[in-house]
Design a protein around this motif. Structure first.
Motif, PDB file in Angstrom:
ATOM      1  N   ILE A  26       0.350  24.543  76.857  1.00 31.20           N
ATOM      2  CA  ILE A  26       0.195  24.122  78.243  1.00 31.20           C
ATOM      3  C   ILE A  26       0.278  22.599  78.334  1.00 31.20           C
ATOM      4  O   ILE A  26      -0.501  21.882  77.700  1.00 31.20           O
ATOM      5  CB  ILE A  26      -1.152  24.602  78.813  1.00 31.20           C
ATOM      6  N   VAL A  27       1.233  22.121  79.102  1.00 37.37           N
ATOM      7  CA  VAL A  27       1.398  20.687  79.287  1.00 37.37           C
ATOM      8  C   VAL A  27       0.181  20.107  79.996  1.00 37.37           C
ATOM      9  O   VAL A  27      -0.240  20.621  81.038  1.00 37.37           O
ATOM     10  CB  VAL A  27       2.663  20.384  80.124  1.00 37.37           C
ATOM     11  N   VAL A  28      -0.409  19.079  79.427  1.00 39.60           N
ATOM     12  CA  VAL A  28      -1.519  18.381  80.076  1.00 39.60           C
ATOM     13  C   VAL A  28      -1.258  16.881  80.033  1.00 39.60           C
ATOM     14  O   VAL A  28      -0.786  16.351  79.033  1.00 39.60           O
ATOM     15  CB  VAL A  28      -2.885  18.693  79.412  1.00 39.60           C
ATOM     16  N   GLU A  29      -1.549  16.238  81.130  1.00 39.80           N
ATOM     17  CA  GLU A  29      -1.484  14.787  81.209  1.00 39.80           C
ATOM     18  C   GLU A  29      -2.901  14.244  81.292  1.00 39.80           C
ATOM     19  O   GLU A  29      -3.824  14.948  81.712  1.00 39.80           O
ATOM     20  CB  GLU A  29      -0.703  14.343  82.448  1.00 39.80           C
ATOM     21  N   ARG A  30      -3.055  13.001  80.927  1.00 39.45           N
ATOM     22  CA  ARG A  30      -4.369  12.363  81.032  1.00 39.45           C
ATOM     23  C   ARG A  30      -4.817  12.401  82.494  1.00 39.45           C
ATOM     24  O   ARG A  30      -4.093  11.980  83.384  1.00 39.45           O
ATOM     25  CB  ARG A  30      -4.291  10.925  80.524  1.00 39.45           C
ATOM     26  N   GLY A  31      -6.002  12.945  82.731  1.00 46.18           N
ATOM     27  CA  GLY A  31      -6.519  13.031  84.083  1.00 46.18           C
ATOM     28  C   GLY A  31      -6.497  14.425  84.665  1.00 46.18           C
ATOM     29  O   GLY A  31      -6.966  14.637  85.783  1.00 46.18           O
ATOM     30  N   VAL A  32      -5.982  15.402  83.904  1.00 42.68           N
ATOM     31  CA  VAL A  32      -6.024  16.791  84.360  1.00 42.68           C
ATOM     32  C   VAL A  32      -7.091  17.534  83.547  1.00 42.68           C
ATOM     33  O   VAL A  32      -7.365  17.170  82.402  1.00 42.68           O
ATOM     34  CB  VAL A  32      -4.648  17.486  84.212  1.00 42.68           C
ATOM     35  N   PHE A  33      -7.699  18.532  84.156  1.00 41.15           N
ATOM     36  CA  PHE A  33      -8.695  19.339  83.461  1.00 41.15           C
ATOM     37  C   PHE A  33      -8.041  20.087  82.295  1.00 41.15           C
ATOM     38  O   PHE A  33      -7.002  20.718  82.469  1.00 41.15           O
ATOM     39  CB  PHE A  33      -9.319  20.343  84.441  1.00 41.15           C
ATOM     40  N   VAL A  34      -8.635  20.002  81.120  1.00 42.74           N
ATOM     41  CA  VAL A  34      -8.083  20.649  79.932  1.00 42.74           C
ATOM     42  C   VAL A  34      -8.536  22.111  79.894  1.00 42.74           C
ATOM     43  O   VAL A  34      -9.740  22.383  79.943  1.00 42.74           O
ATOM     44  CB  VAL A  34      -8.550  19.930  78.647  1.00 42.74           C
ATOM     45  N   PRO A  35      -7.606  23.077  79.837  1.00 39.96           N
ATOM     46  CA  PRO A  35      -8.009  24.493  79.819  1.00 39.96           C
ATOM     47  C   PRO A  35      -8.880  24.801  78.611  1.00 39.96           C
ATOM     48  O   PRO A  35      -8.603  24.357  77.495  1.00 39.96           O
ATOM     49  CB  PRO A  35      -6.678  25.247  79.771  1.00 39.96           C
ATOM     50  N   ARG A  36      -9.934  25.596  78.848  1.00 41.83           N
ATOM     51  CA  ARG A  36     -10.893  25.928  77.807  1.00 41.83           C
ATOM     52  C   ARG A  36     -10.557  27.283  77.177  1.00 41.83           C
ATOM     53  O   ARG A  36     -10.038  28.186  77.822  1.00 41.83           O
ATOM     54  CB  ARG A  36     -12.308  26.007  78.369  1.00 41.83           C
ATOM     55  N   LYS A  37     -10.937  27.401  75.918  1.00 45.78           N
ATOM     56  CA  LYS A  37     -10.720  28.660  75.189  1.00 45.78           C
ATOM     57  C   LYS A  37     -11.423  29.821  75.886  1.00 45.78           C
ATOM     58  O   LYS A  37     -10.885  30.940  75.962  1.00 45.78           O
ATOM     59  CB  LYS A  37     -11.235  28.508  73.754  1.00 45.78           C
ATOM     60  N   ARG A  38     -12.622  29.590  76.423  1.00 48.67           N
ATOM     61  CA  ARG A  38     -13.370  30.681  77.041  1.00 48.67           C
ATOM     62  C   ARG A  38     -12.657  31.247  78.270  1.00 48.67           C
ATOM     63  O   ARG A  38     -12.872  32.403  78.634  1.00 48.67           O
ATOM     64  CB  ARG A  38     -14.779  30.240  77.416  1.00 48.67           C
ATOM     65  N   THR A  39     -11.821  30.432  78.913  1.00 47.57           N
ATOM     66  CA  THR A  39     -11.139  30.891  80.126  1.00 47.57           C
ATOM     67  C   THR A  39     -10.067  31.937  79.808  1.00 47.57           C
ATOM     68  O   THR A  39      -9.599  32.642  80.709  1.00 47.57           O
ATOM     69  CB  THR A  39     -10.543  29.692  80.881  1.00 47.57           C
ATOM     70  N   GLU A  40      -9.717  32.088  78.539  1.00 47.47           N
ATOM     71  CA  GLU A  40      -8.806  33.170  78.155  1.00 47.47           C
ATOM     72  C   GLU A  40      -9.417  34.532  78.493  1.00 47.47           C
ATOM     73  O   GLU A  40      -8.691  35.505  78.747  1.00 47.47           O
ATOM     74  CB  GLU A  40      -8.478  33.083  76.666  1.00 47.47           C
TER      75      GLU A  40
END
Length: 269
Positions: free
Chosen positions: A69-83
């Motif tokens: 998943i593409v992430v840029e600085r300043g975006v919420f980082v997806p968490r493992k638990r959200t799987e």
């Protein structure tokens, strides 16, 4: 052509990361080396990580449900638990569903659902421009569309009463608890994606309140919450008229509340 990194350099990187407090220094070093385009670029990334910048921002992506998943600085980082939320939604959905991800952030949930479910109509919304930019990169390959705006206000009116799967990983950290979060989240992730108000449920209440109007008959709303907040979240769902249940994965420390719309027919256009 991929540049080569000698054993001494790798060991030095691991030691620097470990000294900076990185618990998984060996794994992080491997990722940094893999993503490096040159020695100078690699060392620059190492310095960023040592500074405390989240690894996902440094390498530009986060692993989620087998996707990058593409992430840029300043975006919420997806968490493992959200799987766990993704798996619950996948079990309830089917091919051809209209799937909407409110507060979509990077678009990780929607992308993962599209990858797992195949032929769905995928939409998402967010108010943050960085999140929207990342989400579009992540869901466009799956035919998804991202709207800019506040929750349901961003969605086209034709969706009202027709959404089969509605997912929302809304901010649910109580305002005063933000200062207790890990440094990486507290300093680098947007508070807009973390702060759920005094009890952490302000945004959740707004999502649940309007959900019955947007869900198709038999459609499902799924929201991630904390174990502590689950009883109150259950009450909020039930009060809205949704048939409600709570599911939990203790290993991931993941809690999801699911509400099902019992409406009989969609509204007229």
């Amino acid at each position: 052509m991929k540049f080569l990194v000698d054993h001494h350099t790798v060991t030095s990187i691991i030691n620097k990361l470990r000294s900076a407090g990185c618990v998984f220094a060996e794994e992080e070093a491997r990722l940094l080396v893999t993503e490096g385009q040159s020695l100078d670029g690699l060392l620059q990334k190492v310095d960023m990580r040592v500074e405390g910048i989240p690894l996902e921002y440094v390498i530009g992506w986060a692993p989620f449900c087998g996707l990058r998943i593409v992430v840029e600085r300043g975006v919420f980082v997806p968490r493992k638990r959200t799987e766990f939320l993704v798996r619950q939604a996948e079990d309830l959905g089917c091919s051809g569903d209209i799937v909407v991800d409110l507060c979509c952030g990077s678009g990780a949930i929607g992308a993962a659902l599209a990858a797992a479910m195949g032929d769905i109509m995928l939409y998402g919304s967010d108010i943050d421009l960085i999140a929207i930019r990342c989400a579009r990169k992540n869901v466009t390959p799956f035919g998804g569309h991202i709207f800019e705006g506040d929750l349901y206000k961003a969605l086209p009116r034709w969706m009202k009463g027709r959404i089969n799967i509605l997912v929302a990983n809304v901010p649910y950290v109580p305002t005063k608890a933000i200062e207790l979060l890990p440094v990486e989240a507290r300093l680098y992730e947007p508070h807009l994606a973390l702060d759920g108000g005094e009890d952490g449920l302000n945004i959740l209440r707004r999502v649940v309140k309007e959900a019955p109007d947007w869900l198709a008959p038999g459609g499902h709303l799924l929201i991630e919450t904390s174990e502590m907040q689950a009883p109150r979240t259950f009450e909020i769902f039930a009060h809205s008229g949704l048939a409600t249940k709570v599911v939990r994965d203790a290993e991931r420390d993941a809690t999801v509340v699911i509400g099902t719309n019992s409406g009989d027919s969609p509204p007229a256009l």
